[in-house]
Design a protein around this motif. Structure first.
Motif, PDB file in Angstrom:
ATOM      1  N   TYR A 184     -20.193 -13.463  80.889  1.00 32.41           N
ATOM      2  CA  TYR A 184     -19.920 -13.289  79.584  1.00 32.41           C
ATOM      3  C   TYR A 184     -20.013 -14.642  78.776  1.00 32.41           C
ATOM      4  CZ  TYR A 184     -20.827  -7.752  79.447  1.00 32.41           C
ATOM      5  OH  TYR A 184     -20.419  -6.286  79.893  1.00 32.41           O
ATOM      6  N   ASP A 185     -18.666 -14.656  79.246  1.00 31.09           N
ATOM      7  CA  ASP A 185     -18.306 -16.302  78.787  1.00 31.09           C
ATOM      8  C   ASP A 185     -19.607 -17.313  78.282  1.00 31.09           C
ATOM      9  OD1 ASP A 185     -15.419 -18.182  76.968  1.00 31.09           O
ATOM     10  OD2 ASP A 185     -16.510 -19.140  78.598  1.00 31.09           O
ATOM     11  N   ALA A 186     -20.866 -17.477  79.284  1.00 28.59           N
ATOM     12  CA  ALA A 186     -21.317 -18.325  79.722  1.00 28.59           C
ATOM     13  C   ALA A 186     -22.553 -17.819  78.650  1.00 28.59           C
ATOM     14  CB  ALA A 186     -21.912 -18.994  80.623  1.00 28.59           C
ATOM     15  N   GLN A 187     -22.885 -17.126  78.744  1.00 32.99           N
ATOM     16  CA  GLN A 187     -23.830 -16.078  77.684  1.00 32.99           C
ATOM     17  C   GLN A 187     -23.584 -16.118  76.220  1.00 32.99           C
ATOM     18  OE1 GLN A 187     -23.590 -12.093  79.328  1.00 32.99           O
ATOM     19  NE2 GLN A 187     -25.010 -11.880  80.966  1.00 32.99           N
ATOM     20  N   LEU A 188     -22.236 -15.828  75.605  1.00 33.00           N
ATOM     21  CA  LEU A 188     -21.627 -16.105  74.637  1.00 33.00           C
ATOM     22  C   LEU A 188     -21.971 -17.198  74.041  1.00 33.00           C
ATOM     23  CD1 LEU A 188     -20.498 -14.504  71.736  1.00 33.00           C
ATOM     24  CD2 LEU A 188     -18.132 -15.120  73.356  1.00 33.00           C
ATOM     25  N   LYS A 189     -21.440 -18.435  74.678  1.00 32.88           N
ATOM     26  CA  LYS A 189     -22.021 -19.873  74.211  1.00 32.88           C
ATOM     27  C   LYS A 189     -23.637 -20.327  74.187  1.00 32.88           C
ATOM     28  CE  LYS A 189     -18.376 -22.227  76.575  1.00 32.88           C
ATOM     29  NZ  LYS A 189     -17.278 -21.061  77.215  1.00 32.88           N
ATOM     30  N   GLN A 190     -24.139 -19.324  73.995  1.00 34.47           N
ATOM     31  CA  GLN A 190     -25.494 -19.179  74.314  1.00 34.47           C
ATOM     32  C   GLN A 190     -25.989 -19.153  72.856  1.00 34.47           C
ATOM     33  OE1 GLN A 190     -27.639 -22.087  75.917  1.00 34.47           O
ATOM     34  NE2 GLN A 190     -25.139 -22.380  77.258  1.00 34.47           N
ATOM     35  N   CYS A 191     -25.045 -17.685  72.547  1.00 34.83           N
ATOM     36  CA  CYS A 191     -25.514 -16.727  71.113  1.00 34.83           C
ATOM     37  C   CYS A 191     -24.832 -17.340  69.686  1.00 34.83           C
ATOM     38  CB  CYS A 191     -26.164 -15.837  72.117  1.00 34.83           C
ATOM     39  SG  CYS A 191     -24.774 -14.781  72.647  1.00 34.83           S
ATOM     40  N   GLU A 192     -22.867 -17.513  70.155  1.00 38.67           N
ATOM     41  CA  GLU A 192     -22.222 -17.180  69.597  1.00 38.67           C
ATOM     42  C   GLU A 192     -22.312 -17.644  68.023  1.00 38.67           C
ATOM     43  OE1 GLU A 192     -17.263 -16.965  69.158  1.00 38.67           O
ATOM     44  OE2 GLU A 192     -18.836 -18.482  70.326  1.00 38.67           O
ATOM     45  N   SER A 193     -23.197 -18.716  68.228  1.00 38.76           N
ATOM     46  CA  SER A 193     -23.599 -18.819  66.469  1.00 38.76           C
ATOM     47  C   SER A 193     -24.719 -18.160  65.607  1.00 38.76           C
ATOM     48  CB  SER A 193     -24.971 -20.443  66.303  1.00 38.76           C
ATOM     49  OG  SER A 193     -26.099 -20.139  66.976  1.00 38.76           O
ATOM     50  N   GLU A 194     -24.882 -17.358  66.003  1.00 34.83           N
ATOM     51  CA  GLU A 194     -25.667 -15.953  65.285  1.00 34.83           C
ATOM     52  C   GLU A 194     -24.413 -14.764  64.847  1.00 34.83           C
ATOM     53  OE1 GLU A 194     -28.116 -13.697  68.064  1.00 34.83           O
ATOM     54  OE2 GLU A 194     -29.190 -15.083  68.965  1.00 34.83           O
TER      55      GLU A 194
END
Length: 209
Positions: A184-194
């Protein structure tokens, strides 16, 4: 008669609350998709992280493990002789599967009287509060999802006694929670700016990427 009427009313209220709760996310393997379906969950988890220190991804990994994002889930109720509803195995309830005694402690210490186990805002705050307590009392790093979950599942006394060491099933689950938290952490790094600063009232310098 009055007691019967009150029971009917209470049952109706609970049923209505359950119907109003959001459906579990369709893609629970991707935290970006989870937050795209329920963007306010990101706000709740971020607020919990800022308050207590547990990373957003770890909070969501806990919720996945405990309830699969189902708001009103409880342990199944056994049936005595196949016809009589019997007592549940525990009082665990809601997104975080918090049990009555520790939820009462949370209400007194941090959550307040109106905190609800069926609301993601309070569930993530509870997880953050509990993990902060594990960090302070048992010395578990907030960056260690595996041992945070072991303490969450076994309770402070059980964790300190090392009761999980003789329970390979619990150890396996804790490792699964850790793996999901890292994913989840790796995924969140890719989309958190949304999800950061998406509200019209959030602007620099009060909100930053």
């Amino acid at each position: 008669m009055v007691r019967y009427v009150l029971l009917i009313i209470a049952t109706g209220v609970l049923a209505g609350c359950s119907l109003l709760a959001p459906d579990p996310p369709s893609d629970q393997g991707n935290i970006c998709e989870i937050f795209r379906e329920q963007p306010e969950w990101y706000d709740y988890a971020r607020a919990s992280e800022e308050r207590w220190g547990t990373p957003i991804a770890t909070q969501m990994a806990f919720v996945y493990r405990e309830s699969s994002f189902r708001s009103h889930v409880r342990p199944p109720r056994p049936w005595l002789l196949g016809i009589i509803p019997w007592f549940r195995s525990s009082s665990a309830y809601g997104y975080a599967q918090a049990q009555d005694p520790v939820w009462g402690e949370y209400e007194e210490d941090a959550g307040g009287l109106f905190a609800r186990r069926t609301h993601m805002k309070h569930a993530t705050d509870f997880i953050g509060w509990y993990n902060r307590r594990s960090h302070e009392r048992q010395g578990i790093a907030l960056s260690n999802p595996e041992h945070l979950y072991l303490a969450y599942h076994q309770g402070p006394t059980g964790y300190e006694r090392g009761s999980y060491r003789s329970k390979p099933g619990i150890q396996r689950i804790a490792r699964q929670v850790e793996q999901r938290a890292w994913r989840y952490d790796a995924q969140l790094k890719q989309c958190e700016s949304e999800f950061r600063c998406r509200h019209f009232w959030q602007f620099w310098p009060f909100c930053s990427e």
